[in-house]
Write an enzyme that holds these catalytic residues in place. Structure first.
Site, mmCIF file in Angstrom:
data_model
loop_
_atom_site.group_PDB
_atom_site.id
_atom_site.type_symbol
_atom_site.label_atom_id
_atom_site.label_comp_id
_atom_site.label_asym_id
_atom_site.label_seq_id
_atom_site.Cartn_x
_atom_site.Cartn_y
_atom_site.Cartn_z
ATOM 1 N N GLU A 1 44.796 46.613 42.955
ATOM 2 C CA GLU A 1 45.303 45.899 41.783
ATOM 3 C C GLU A 1 46.431 46.701 41.145
ATOM 4 O OE1 GLU A 1 43.472 44.720 37.366
ATOM 5 O OE2 GLU A 1 42.451 46.127 38.699
ATOM 6 N N LYS B 1 44.909 36.288 38.513
ATOM 7 C CA LYS B 1 43.565 36.579 38.038
ATOM 8 C C LYS B 1 43.141 35.559 36.989
ATOM 9 C CE LYS B 1 40.731 40.369 36.211
ATOM 10 N NZ LYS B 1 40.730 41.725 35.646
ATOM 11 N N CYS C 1 39.853 43.025 40.338
ATOM 12 C CA CYS C 1 39.057 43.842 39.419
ATOM 13 C C CYS C 1 37.618 43.334 39.360
ATOM 14 C CB CYS C 1 39.711 43.881 38.040
ATOM 15 S SG CYS C 1 38.989 45.099 36.900
#
Length: 553
Positions: free
Chosen positions: A308, A368, A418
């Site tokens: 990420e 995300k 994440c």
């Protein structure tokens, strides 16, 4: 006289703290010793026994709150590192923030204690002895089911309310126990409820024996082992039903040979840059980007994956020739890269994963969807809190809940970023249409914010649970750990050394099996079936309790 009404009432809270520590350590023992399902079950046993011995709903609420406040504090204490070490917040305020978060979330379990005592203990564990041992066992089963439902509802509250933060849910400790075989059927929260149910059954057995010693008027019953043998044999059909999912979920020994229905395996290279968190977004920003670029350009793997925000700049700040040079270097339609970078659309930013396939004009992009509070967005009324931190906080927009996978070499590769892999019910939405469901899951993370702590092991166990729930392999590319390749049975095939700059190369076999039962119902209904089941059990128990009170009158 109940346990909490004796002189040593304080000992109950000490035991609750001990049980909370067992609960926290079960998901990741200190010094990276891994998870422990036995320790988690012991924690459940301690809590169950204390709730049975509480004597009132108020005492039950207190015991449950102490248990879970301790468990949560010991589970995510590493938040202190991000706030104090990297955020510049004072140690006092950072400590207060961590404990306050744990104390607030523990209120769900405080409600669990009060509700369980009212609709569980008072209904199914009365003072009078039932006339037949079979009734004792039926009431024990009912009490255990009420406790399991209460525990599950408490975990669901934490998982979904206020954006959700289910880190450290009890089911994650059972990846390597026989309860893990139920993951493709009932998911992590169902496993946690099953563990709590079994623990309450054992705790009530021990507790009732202790109570009987105080009742001289009751006749002596057959030895415990004889009772267990008799009723265990009588419940063989029930045990067969419970264990059938575990037997059906068993796989044979792993094989490295590709299976025709699943396509050929991919040669995947995972890049772990180990960029210091203090300088990741400052002086090391360009040098880290150069290292990742060099590794991508020289890689011979079919798919290269970075962590990420491996490139700590926006897509607009990338050199104009960056993407073109990668596409020219890669073999046409035979090599691809998936790299993490913030995307910018006008005034909006997104935490993204960009996919480039050699010679393919269009690029793949995943944004995300489940953002981190305080890190990627600021909740209302908490601006004063974030002003105490000196770290680059993002103000990202949310990506769409269901986003297409990256189609490459016959595989469908679905990234998540994440802690998104913490929300299995959201990943399940990608399995709504089986013909477009992922064959390989990818997690791209940077949890170096929290140091070389137990969070690395905890996050690895979370990813392993997702592979069990969906029967799909997952590869994890992280900045500092735990970079790993996990097969569809939850086994870690390759694990990079934490906090070192490494490249991990491994073959990954995708899977195109029909969606698991968990993926089927979670894709359609989310976690609603678990909510309905848990609430239904409590409501039914409450109705039975009211009916019994009516009979006594």
């Amino acid at each position: 006289m109940s346990f909490l009404h004796q002189r040593h009432a304080t000992m109950a809270y000490v035991l609750a703290c001990l049980g909370g520590l067992c609960q926290a350590w079960s998901m990741g023992l200190p010094y990276h010793a891994g998870a422990s399902g036995a320790l988690q079950w012991l924690a459940m046993f301690i809590l169950a026994y204390l709730l049975l011995s509480s004597g009132s709903s108020r005492q039950s609420a207190r015991v449950a709150w102490v248990f879970q406040c301790t468990a949560l504090t010991a589970t995510f204490w590493w938040i202190f590192i991000s706030l104090h070490t990297y955020g510049g917040m004072s140690s006092v305020l950072a400590s207060f923030a961590v404990v306050s978060l744990a104390a607030a979330l523990a209120l769900y379990w405080s409600a669990l204690g009060a509700v369980f005592y009212q609709v569980g203990v008072k209904v199914w564990s009365g003072a009078k002895k039932p006339p037949h041992a079979l009734i004792v066992w039926s009431e024990r089963c009912a009490l255990s089911l009420v406790f399991g439902a209460s525990w599950m509802l408490s975990e669901l509250c934490r998982a979904q309310w206020f954006t959700g933060f289910p880190w450290g849910s009890s089911g994650y400790a059972h990846n390597d126990t026989w309860l893990g075989a139920f993951a493709p059927w009932i998911g992590v929260y169902g496993i946690g409820a099953l563990s709590a149910t079994l623990a309450m059954g054992a705790a009530h057995l021990v507790w009732s024996r202790a109570q009987e010693k105080q009742r001289a008027a009751f006749p002596v019953k057959p030895p415990l082992l004889r009772q267990l043998g008799f009723y265990g044999a009588a419940l063989i059909p029930l045990w067969t039903l419970l264990l059938w999912p575990a037997l059906m979920a068993m796989d044979g020994p792993p094989t490295t040979e590709p299976k025709d229905p699943y396509g050929k395996p991919l040669l995947v290279e995972l890049l772990q840059g180990n960029v210091p968190q203090q300088t990741k977004f400052r002086q090391d920003r360009l040098s880290a980007a150069q290292w990742y670029y060099d590794q991508i350009m020289t890689s011979k793997a079919e798919l290269v994956i970075t962590p990420e925000t491996a490139f700590a700049m926006t897509t607009q700040d990338l050199p104009a020739t960056f993407k073109d040079s990668i596409k020219r270097q890669f073999l046409p339609e035979q090599q691809a890269v998936l790299f993490g970078i913030p995307s910018k659309d006008g005034l909006d930013f997104a935490n993204s994963a960009i996919g480039l396939v050699g010679a393919r004009q269009e690029e793949y992009r995943y944004d995300k969807a489940h953002l981190v509070p305080f890190g990627e967005f600021i909740p209302p009324f908490f601006r004063w809190f974030t002003d105490q931190m000196q770290m680059p906080l993002g103000f990202f927009k949310r990506g769409a809940q269901r986003q297409a996978s990256l189609a490459f070499l016959g595989q469908r590769i679905a990234p998540n970023i994440c802690y998104e892999d913490l929300f299995g019910e959201e990943i399940a939405e990608q399995f709504l249409v089986p013909d477009s469901s992922p064959s390989i899951l990818v997690n791209m993370s940077n949890i170096a914010w929290f140091g070389d702590t137990v969070i690395l092991d905890q996050h690895l166990e979370i990813s392993r649970m997702r592979t069990l729930e969906f029967r799909r392999p997952m590869v994890r590319a992280t900045n500092a750990g735990a970079t790993a390749v996990i097969d569809h049975t939850g086994h870690v095939r390759v694990l990079a050394k934490a906090f070192e700059r490494e490249k991990v190369t491994s073959w990954v076999q995708g899977r195109f099996d029909e969606p698991t039962f968990f993926a089927w119902w979670a894709a359609r209904y989310g976690l609603a079936p678990l909510w309905y089941f848990g609430a239904g059990v409590l409501l039914l128990s409450c109705c039975i309790g009211l009916f019994r009170q009516g009979l006594r009158r």
